[in-house]
Design an enzyme around this catalytic site. Sequence first.
Site, PDB file in Angstrom:
ATOM      1  N   GLU A 256     -34.463 -59.505  29.170  1.00 58.55           N
ATOM      2  CA  GLU A 256     -34.630 -59.096  30.567  1.00 58.55           C
ATOM      3  C   GLU A 256     -34.007 -60.121  31.509  1.00 58.55           C
ATOM      4  O   GLU A 256     -33.411 -59.762  32.529  1.00 58.55           O
ATOM      5  CB  GLU A 256     -36.108 -58.912  30.898  1.00 58.55           C
ATOM      6  CG  GLU A 256     -36.758 -57.721  30.201  1.00 58.55           C
ATOM      7  CD  GLU A 256     -36.082 -56.409  30.544  1.00 58.55           C
ATOM      8  OE1 GLU A 256     -35.962 -56.091  31.746  1.00 58.55           O
ATOM      9  OE2 GLU A 256     -35.649 -55.696  29.620  1.00 58.55           O
ATOM     10  N   TRP A 259     -30.311 -59.527  31.413  1.00 54.38           N
ATOM     11  CA  TRP A 259     -29.946 -58.405  32.295  1.00 54.38           C
ATOM     12  C   TRP A 259     -29.738 -58.909  33.727  1.00 54.38           C
ATOM     13  O   TRP A 259     -28.825 -58.496  34.433  1.00 54.38           O
ATOM     14  CB  TRP A 259     -31.043 -57.337  32.303  1.00 54.38           C
ATOM     15  CG  TRP A 259     -30.899 -56.259  31.282  1.00 54.38           C
ATOM     16  CD1 TRP A 259     -31.633 -56.091  30.148  1.00 54.38           C
ATOM     17  CD2 TRP A 259     -29.967 -55.155  31.306  1.00 54.38           C
ATOM     18  NE1 TRP A 259     -31.215 -54.971  29.458  1.00 54.38           N
ATOM     19  CE2 TRP A 259     -30.198 -54.388  30.156  1.00 54.38           C
ATOM     20  CE3 TRP A 259     -28.962 -54.764  32.194  1.00 54.38           C
ATOM     21  CZ2 TRP A 259     -29.471 -53.230  29.866  1.00 54.38           C
ATOM     22  CZ3 TRP A 259     -28.226 -53.616  31.912  1.00 54.38           C
ATOM     23  CH2 TRP A 259     -28.487 -52.864  30.756  1.00 54.38           C
ATOM     24  N   TRP A 287     -24.398 -34.442  46.562  1.00 51.93           N
ATOM     25  CA  TRP A 287     -25.841 -34.629  46.544  1.00 51.93           C
ATOM     26  C   TRP A 287     -26.519 -33.645  47.497  1.00 51.93           C
ATOM     27  O   TRP A 287     -25.920 -33.213  48.484  1.00 51.93           O
ATOM     28  CB  TRP A 287     -26.202 -36.059  46.949  1.00 51.93           C
ATOM     29  CG  TRP A 287     -25.619 -37.119  46.060  1.00 51.93           C
ATOM     30  CD1 TRP A 287     -24.518 -37.876  46.310  1.00 51.93           C
ATOM     31  CD2 TRP A 287     -26.099 -37.533  44.781  1.00 51.93           C
ATOM     32  NE1 TRP A 287     -24.277 -38.751  45.276  1.00 51.93           N
ATOM     33  CE2 TRP A 287     -25.241 -38.560  44.313  1.00 51.93           C
ATOM     34  CE3 TRP A 287     -27.177 -37.147  43.969  1.00 51.93           C
ATOM     35  CZ2 TRP A 287     -25.415 -39.197  43.092  1.00 51.93           C
ATOM     36  CZ3 TRP A 287     -27.364 -37.785  42.757  1.00 51.93           C
ATOM     37  CH2 TRP A 287     -26.496 -38.793  42.320  1.00 51.93           C
ATOM     38  N   ASN A 322     -41.916 -51.869  35.991  1.00 54.76           N
ATOM     39  CA  ASN A 322     -40.511 -51.635  35.663  1.00 54.76           C
ATOM     40  C   ASN A 322     -40.262 -50.291  34.976  1.00 54.76           C
ATOM     41  O   ASN A 322     -39.287 -49.601  35.282  1.00 54.76           O
ATOM     42  CB  ASN A 322     -39.977 -52.773  34.782  1.00 54.76           C
ATOM     43  CG  ASN A 322     -38.456 -52.715  34.662  1.00 54.76           C
ATOM     44  OD1 ASN A 322     -37.770 -52.669  35.672  1.00 54.76           O
ATOM     45  ND2 ASN A 322     -37.944 -52.680  33.448  1.00 54.76           N
ATOM     46  N   TRP A 340     -28.433 -41.768  45.034  1.00 53.75           N
ATOM     47  CA  TRP A 340     -29.073 -42.994  44.566  1.00 53.75           C
ATOM     48  C   TRP A 340     -29.160 -44.049  45.668  1.00 53.75           C
ATOM     49  O   TRP A 340     -30.069 -44.880  45.672  1.00 53.75           O
ATOM     50  CB  TRP A 340     -28.333 -43.577  43.354  1.00 53.75           C
ATOM     51  CG  TRP A 340     -26.913 -43.998  43.604  1.00 53.75           C
ATOM     52  CD1 TRP A 340     -25.785 -43.250  43.449  1.00 53.75           C
ATOM     53  CD2 TRP A 340     -26.457 -45.281  44.074  1.00 53.75           C
ATOM     54  NE1 TRP A 340     -24.666 -43.975  43.779  1.00 53.75           N
ATOM     55  CE2 TRP A 340     -25.055 -45.230  44.161  1.00 53.75           C
ATOM     56  CE3 TRP A 340     -27.109 -46.470  44.410  1.00 53.75           C
ATOM     57  CZ2 TRP A 340     -24.276 -46.301  44.583  1.00 53.75           C
ATOM     58  CZ3 TRP A 340     -26.342 -47.554  44.840  1.00 53.75           C
ATOM     59  CH2 TRP A 340     -24.942 -47.460  44.920  1.00 53.75           C
ATOM     60  N   TRP A 363     -30.511 -48.794  39.947  1.00 55.51           N
ATOM     61  CA  TRP A 363     -30.376 -47.438  40.509  1.00 55.51           C
ATOM     62  C   TRP A 363     -29.153 -46.720  39.945  1.00 55.51           C
ATOM     63  O   TRP A 363     -29.215 -45.520  39.635  1.00 55.51           O
ATOM     64  CB  TRP A 363     -30.320 -47.511  42.038  1.00 55.51           C
ATOM     65  CG  TRP A 363     -31.703 -47.457  42.608  1.00 55.51           C
ATOM     66  CD1 TRP A 363     -32.489 -48.502  42.994  1.00 55.51           C
ATOM     67  CD2 TRP A 363     -32.489 -46.275  42.794  1.00 55.51           C
ATOM     68  NE1 TRP A 363     -33.707 -48.047  43.410  1.00 55.51           N
ATOM     69  CE2 TRP A 363     -33.743 -46.688  43.311  1.00 55.51           C
ATOM     70  CE3 TRP A 363     -32.268 -44.925  42.586  1.00 55.51           C
ATOM     71  CZ2 TRP A 363     -34.760 -45.788  43.607  1.00 55.51           C
ATOM     72  CZ3 TRP A 363     -33.281 -44.015  42.887  1.00 55.51           C
ATOM     73  CH2 TRP A 363     -34.504 -44.445  43.393  1.00 55.51           C
TER      74      TRP A 363
END
Length: 435
Positions: A256, A259, A287, A322, A340, A363
């Site tokens: 993590e 990341w 969208w 999360n 998004w 996102w």
Amino acid sequence: MTALFWHRRDLRINDNKGLFEALKQNEIVHPIFIFDKSILDKLPNNDQRILFIYQEIESLKKSYQNLGSDLWVYYGEPSEIIPKIAQELNCSYVYFNNDYEPYALQRDQEIQVSLNNIKIEFVGKKDHVIFEKNEVLKDDEKPYTIFTPYSRKWKANLKEEDLREYSIEKHTGNLVQKQQEEALITLEEMGFESKVLHDFPDRIAKNEILNNYHLSRNFPAVKGTSKLSLHLRFGTISIRKLALIAREQNETYLNELIWRDFYQMIIFHFPKSAENSFKAQYDKIIWEKNEVHFDSWCTGKTGYPIVDAGMRELNATGFMHNRVRMVVASFLTKHLLLDWRLGAAYFAEKLLDFELASNTGGWQWAAGCGCDAAPYFRVFNPQAQQEKFDKSFEYIKKWVPEYGTSSYPEPIIEHKFARERILQRFKTALNETHA
């Protein structure tokens, strides 16, 4: 030599690389912090992150005073304040820790030009991440855009030196030995309220959580995550110390943290991804523009209990688990077919631990348009996610007490319809792109 040290996203004295180097290389070091008006002017007056920073600045100031020094605190435009103070104090250097976001890079570039003009060196150090910029590249010297090979190279490159502690104990005598005469600027003077709306998490890496992180991190009703993201965001803890602990205790937790490095590297190399889809063809998606659906999502009234629980947790606490972040992001982009960027902006406003690189990356991952994203045809089923990760409805009942009663709304959209619509919409847009 005399130097400034400019605290930014590193609100600590201990194990601070830039501060360590400033003290080691100079005879007198003046520590400063600037409440950046360009950033603050865009925030609501009850923003709890400013309250958190303010409390940390008060604590940091006391720590410096205990060493016979002080932290000079300013409010305004860093590009004006830094050169002015550095010149007044006859500094040869201004030290800081690197930031990789577009605004910070532009601001720092302007400051560097101004300092160069008055023969003062602007010295950036790596403190916010373990590896930065070009330190982890593919064999062809290009940046990675897929996480798994990046993480392998990251681990292969890791040396003990990368996790060392930068103790200033031997160098504290080089801190300027005087204190700020004027009182610390108040929150109210900067246009902010001092009312506490949220509890801030502890900055302690708890062994019982890290040891079981791989087993418990996906269950929102369980205290299974460290909640250290706020402290990493503002540098009130050292990423090196946390990575060292994670390496020894839990590889899933270390992943993590990797990341986090990965997304910082992505936004540095691909700054346009802060506002545009990393996969450019996804900006062809048409969208929906349904304000009622967006409002239902924001307020946690979609009729999908795990989505609603997550949004209400966010609104009430400034935090969201999360696993649930992934569920609510997928729901907004793939069930409601809303852009998004709307969700990313809402998170940016509400999350205490908001960090542009990770927020944008997360996102775009959920929407399928990111650098290493879930494919567009992967659509989370909110009910299946609830059955898997909150089987007893413990998390849901905490945040959606009316669930199961007539007061709870019906789903605002049907799952099967939503799934078929998103697949068709994305397929059409992507096929047109390749035509």
